[in-house]
Scaffold this active site. Structure first.
Site, PDB file in Angstrom:
ATOM      1  N   ASP A 150       1.014  -7.929   1.373  1.00 48.03           N
ATOM      2  CA  ASP A 150       1.473  -6.350   1.522  1.00 48.03           C
ATOM      3  C   ASP A 150       2.762  -5.968   1.803  1.00 48.03           C
ATOM      4  OD1 ASP A 150       0.857  -3.675   2.095  1.00 48.03           O
ATOM      5  OD2 ASP A 150       0.039  -3.987   4.150  1.00 48.03           O
ATOM      6  N   HIS A 183       0.907  -1.170  -0.131  1.00 42.82           N
ATOM      7  CA  HIS A 183       0.040  -0.076  -0.091  1.00 42.82           C
ATOM      8  C   HIS A 183       0.560   1.256  -0.125  1.00 42.82           C
ATOM      9  CE1 HIS A 183       0.561  -0.389   4.478  1.00 42.82           C
ATOM     10  NE2 HIS A 183       0.487   0.632   4.379  1.00 42.82           N
ATOM     11  N   SER A 220       4.588   4.511   9.817  1.00 43.35           N
ATOM     12  CA  SER A 220       5.589   3.517  10.054  1.00 43.35           C
ATOM     13  C   SER A 220       5.126   2.506   9.122  1.00 43.35           C
ATOM     14  CB  SER A 220       5.247   3.148  11.463  1.00 43.35           C
ATOM     15  OG  SER A 220       4.087   2.678  11.702  1.00 43.35           O
TER      16      SER A 220
END
Length: 988
Positions: free
Chosen positions: A105, A74, A188
């Site tokens: 991811d 993402h 983060s």
């Protein structure tokens, strides 16, 4: 002598060990931060599950020779992006997204290693084999937008289900996640999860808003993908279009797993706690009809497995081949032979941008969320653009266009190529996961937007752009004579109760406008609509007047619906109302237009009986008899961002609320006429005396407010219509407004008692009371007072304005000022070049001479707009002038380069500010749009080059920003309105 107990010795040893551990972590952190980068990225287009816009994240170097950085999927983003990495020493390098996994991811960026000049970059090794429960870890990254944050915890779980974030957003599946309580947030994403040796054992991916839990992606499949990149071979990814979940043995027994099968599975792997089960199978996928939810997976290709990693180790290497799965359905074992599909084949890597909308094939991610088939469901709409005509948002499927099915993007392109610009065609669409289709009409837009197809190129890390052009041109329509039939010959009109009322109803026109970009203080994300009235058809050019809430800018597409037929409209003038026209040839021959009767001399009074005629949202006529409640200041306030508002305008309030989208206010008169038998009779005649319009402003919270008010036809509409007709009669350009005059102040109304408190004499009070009673049939006396002035230049009129806020207006050239409309009527006499004002100031009556100025606060006209790096620039609009500091030295009130808006995902976003002026580019001053274009043409900056821009706000405060140029995704273009009011765009 001190005594030491065994307990104190153990405590000392523990303390020493803790110190040693802290020192080891310090050395590790000091070393590995040289391989961790802060990522600043901007998704330049909405695509798939992602929207356009800026964001920050983290990544870390996994191959310093090749310049490969690992981050989240993402972050790398399936959409086209512009990204840069900032190292710990604040060196900045451009990033190229070279891979993003379709499901898991993670993804990879690449940078030019030679561009890092002042830092010895550290490479962080990937060690998925070292992850274990109880491991002391630290997450080092750009947490919540901070440059570098270090969060420590202990690894608590290795088998957490992949986190769910909701529908219509990206979600990982078919994998375990790790979990620990590090409380990571925001930027983060993409941080390494490190052990004390500085090795990455997982990738930070998400967190819980309700707890301190953070979720980490295991590295097993990431290591394989990295090795493929390093070996320069394709990263094959297989899929069965099936979602698996891991269930424990107690759950499996409830699904029917036999004790014998459980014993076999536990025996082969005593540490195993369960097996994979089928959770979801997509229709028409490889496993459709072969697997069902609840099936228990035991083996694949004879290899016993109880987790996700061994299954995908097989499937990723067996794309386009058949594999055999061994499963249990209830207590019955069975085998299933399934062809492994290429996961990349159902992950879109191209999109079409047309009419400001973004269209591409349906992705596996979206189909999975709704349990849909991926194939031939329609074209997915990631951004609605021109479909805003129907108030549609993103995330739906277009299944048919122009009565032709569009099951996929190729079919959509074929249909699109046959449709000319501005053509209105049928469209069918449906929401994701829904069966029922919805029909509508859409107008193709190739005049406000460029048409492109973008195709992703992973090797180069960019999306190639290619222009699209229609394969046909629009054929001219046959010319028809709109005056072939007259209302007098219409039987329906003859039998009507009152021809004059029917004529007014026939003249009502429903107006719908689409703002292609946010501009002039208005947003493109909401619909604009209202009701206009045919006010003239002299010189063969129809003129329609409607309120500015329906047509907020010249920069619009307009649809006019009259007598059940829709035509395209265009703006010819903007004043307190918008004035539109249209091509009579677009109307069928049986539609006849006659202008209703108006009374330009009507002077309404309180309690006068009137009739409101309007249209509702269904285009049905609404008629209501009511009366005038009050006449007075409309009372708008300054808006942020600046936008048009009615200033110094008298509004008409009615007793009864009328539920409609706008219309007119008519008054009944008695008229004498001679009938066919030569007898004199009387009949009722209805004439329009005011426009029933929507006024808009903002409240104290900054929210938009709307209300209905009447505008006197003779004072505010007829002078503009007369000017337009004079201009048309002399074949002047079919657009523009006269440079109307103004006294350059904003006034309001105050009570008579307040004026008395400021020193108004008893004689003046009696005079105003008598006048108000005579004119308005009311004892409510309001005084006109000045409370604001607008900045202005000394221009051709050499105007002056000696009025100051707080002045109370008493007379203009000997005429008492009782109502706001009195001021408007004085300005209509263009033969006067000065006026004698009697005012009350500081308790004393004074006479001052006022020379009117050219009106810069009520007339707005934008004929050229430049889009540069996503910022929409045009000359200073009138709505911004009233909010400029009176003593401004830098704001260009004439000309200038004003920032109307900035698109999401554009390089200018968060740098160039809307509602400010660009006054300098790359060290060169700019005074107008033409100068700005000259600088653009001369400089020709290359992509990724930064340009220094100086801007100034309404308070004369300057700032300097840098904008990274990107012509690939944001080509500089100019939109200009031609003499026919049509917008033409060219790439600069």
């Amino acid at each position: 002598m001190a005594k030491f107990s065994p307990e104190s010795a153990l405590a000392a040893a523990a303390a020493a060990a803790a110190v040693a551990k802290d020192q080891a972590w310090d050395k590790t952190i000091e070393r590995i931060i040289k391989g961790i980068v802060s990522i600043k990225a901007s998704a330049v287009r909405a695509f798939d599950t992602e929207g356009a816009g800026d964001y920050t994240a983290t990544g870390f170097v996994v191959d310093k020779q090749r310049g490969i950085i690992l981050s989240n999927r993402h972050v790398v983003n399936p959409a086209p992006i512009i990204a840069t990495a900032v190292f710990v020493n604040y060196e900045e390098v451009p990033l190229r997204p070279i891979y993003r996994d379709p499901v898991h991811d993670f993804g990879f960026f690449q940078y030019d290693a030679d561009k890092v000049k002042f830092l010895e970059v550290e490479q962080i090794d990937l060690r998925p084999d070292l992850a274990k429960i109880g491991l002391s870890i630290k997450v080092v990254g750009n947490d919540s937008g901070e440059k570098l944050s270090i969060l420590g915890s202990t690894l608590a779980r290795l088998d957490r289900t992949a986190p769910r974030y909701g529908d219509d957003v990206y979600e990982d599946f078919n994998t375990f996640y790790f979990q620990a309580a590090t409380g990571t947030s925001g930027g983060s994403s993409g941080s390494p999860v490190l052990n004390i040796a500085g090795q990455a054992i997982a990738l930070n991916a998400g967190g819980s808003k309700r707890s301190a839990s953070s979720f980490y992606l295991p590295l097993n499949r990431i290591v394989r993908a990295l090795r493929c990149i390093q070996a320069d071979i394709p990263i094959t990814r297989g899929t069965l279009q099936t979602e698996f979940v891991h269930k424990s043995y107690d759950e499996l027994r409830r699904l029917g797993l036999t004790a014998e099968a459980e014993a076999v599975c536990r025996h082969r792997n005593p540490s195993s706690t369960g097996l994979l089960t089928v959770s979801k199978v997509l229709p028409d996928g490889p496993a459709h009809g072969k697997l069902d939810p609840g099936d228990i997976l035991v083996a694949c290709e004879g290899q016993i497995l109880d987790g996700f990693v061994p299954l995908w180790e097989i499937l990723d290497d067996r794309v386009d081949t058949t594999v055999t799965l061994s499963l249990y359905r209830g207590k019955a074992p069975f085998d299933a032979d399934i062809v492994v599909q290429d996961l990349h084949s159902i992950t879109p890597d191209r999109f079409v941008e047309v009419g400001g909308g973004i269209f591409h094939d349906l992705s596996y991610q979206q189909a999975r969320s709704y349990g849909m088939s991926v194939e031939n469901q329609g074209v997915f709409v990631a951004l609605s653009g021109m479909l805003n005509w129907s108030s549609l948002t993103r995330n739906f499927l277009v299944t048919s266009l122009a009565n032709t099915p569009t099951p996929n993007l190729d079919a959509f392109l074929d249909v699109l190529a046959t449709i000319p610009d501005s053509k209105r065609v049928p469209i069918k669409h449906k929401e994701l996961g829904q069966i029922r289709e919805t029909t509508g009409l859409v107008q193709i837009d190739r005049h406000f937007h460029l048409d492109h197809i973008f195709v992703r190129q992973d090797k180069a890390g960019v999306w190639d752009r290619q222009s699209l052009r229609p394969s046909v041109v629009e054929q001219p329509q046959a010319v028809v004579d709109p005056s072939a039939e007259k209302y007098e010959d219409d039987d329906e009109l003859d039998i009507a109760q009152n021809k004059y009322l029917e004529l007014i109803k026939q003249g009502l026109i429903y107006v719908t406008a689409r703002l292609p970009f946010s501009i002039h203080g208005y947003t493109s994300s909401r619909p604009y609509y209202g009701v206009g009235t045919l006010v003239s058809i002299e010189n063969g050019v129809p003129i329609v007047a409607c309120d500015r809430a329906a047509v907020p800018s010249e920069f619009v597409d307009i649809r006019l619906t009259m007598q059940h037929h829709a035509v395209s409209g265009r703006v010819i003038a903007m004043d307190k109302l918008a004035y539109l026209t249209f091509n009579l040839e677009e109307l069928p021959s049986h539609v006849n237009l006659l202008v209703p009767s108006f009374d330009p001399h009507a002077d309404l009074r309180v309690k006068d009986a009137v009739t409101v005629l309007g249209l509702d949202s269904a285009h049905s006529v609404v008629e209501k008899q009511t009366s005038v409640m009050s006449l007075g200041d409309i009372g708008t306030t300054k808006c942020n961002p600046p936008r048009f508002r009615l200033i110094n305008v008298e509004g008409i309030s009615l007793v009864d609320t009328v539920s409609c989208d706008g219309g007119v206010v008519a008054k009944k008169y008695s008229e004498k006429y001679v009938d066919s038998e030569n007898e004199e009779k009387e009949r009722d005649v209805y004439k329009i005396v005011a426009m029933w319009t929507n006024a808009s402003s903002q409240n104290s919270s900054g929210n938009d407010t709307f209300w209905k008010t009447g505008l006197n036809y003779g004072a505010y509409v007829k002078p503009i219509v007369d000017h337009i007709n004079r201009r048309l009669l002399h074949s002047e350009v079919d657009r523009g407004m006269p440079q109307r005059r103004t006294f350059n102040f904003e006034c309001g109304e105050g009570s008579l008692s307040t004026a008395a408190g400021h020193g108004l004499s008893a004689g003046r009070i009696r005079q105003f009371v008598r006048l108000v009673k005579k004119q308005l049939n009311s004892s409510n006396v309001r005084m006109i007072n000045v409370f604001d002035k607008f900045p202005h230049h000394d221009i051709a009129t050499n105007g002056s304005n000696d009025l100051i806020p707080g002045d109370i207006l008493l007379e203009i050239d000997g005429s008492p000022v009782v109502r706001l409309v009195d001021i408007e009527k004085q300005l209509q006499d263009e033969s006067k070049d000065s006026y004698e004002f009697v005012i009350l100031r500081d308790g004393q009556e004074k006479t001052v001479t006022i020379r009117p100025l050219l009106d810069m606060s009520n007339v707005a006209e934008t004929n050229k707009i430049v889009q540069w790096n996503g910022a929409f620039l045009h000359e200073t609009p009138s709505e911004a002038i009233e909010q400029v500091a009176h003593d401004t030295k830098l704001v260009p009130l004439i000309g200038g380069v004003y920032v109307g808006s900035v698109s999401f995902g554009a390089p200018a976003l968060n740098n160039i500010r809307p509602a400010q002026w660009i006054i300098e580019v790359d060290g060169e001053p700019v005074d107008n749009i033409e100068q700005f274009l000259e600088i653009i043409s001369k400089k020709r900056w290359s992509d990724e080059q930064f340009v220094r821009v100086k801007q100034v706000n309404r308070k004369d405060v300057t700032s300097v920003v840098s904008v990274q140029v990107n012509e690939r995704y944001w080509p500089t273009r100019c939109l200009e309105r031609d003499i026919n009011g049509k917008w033409i765009h060219t790439v600069v």
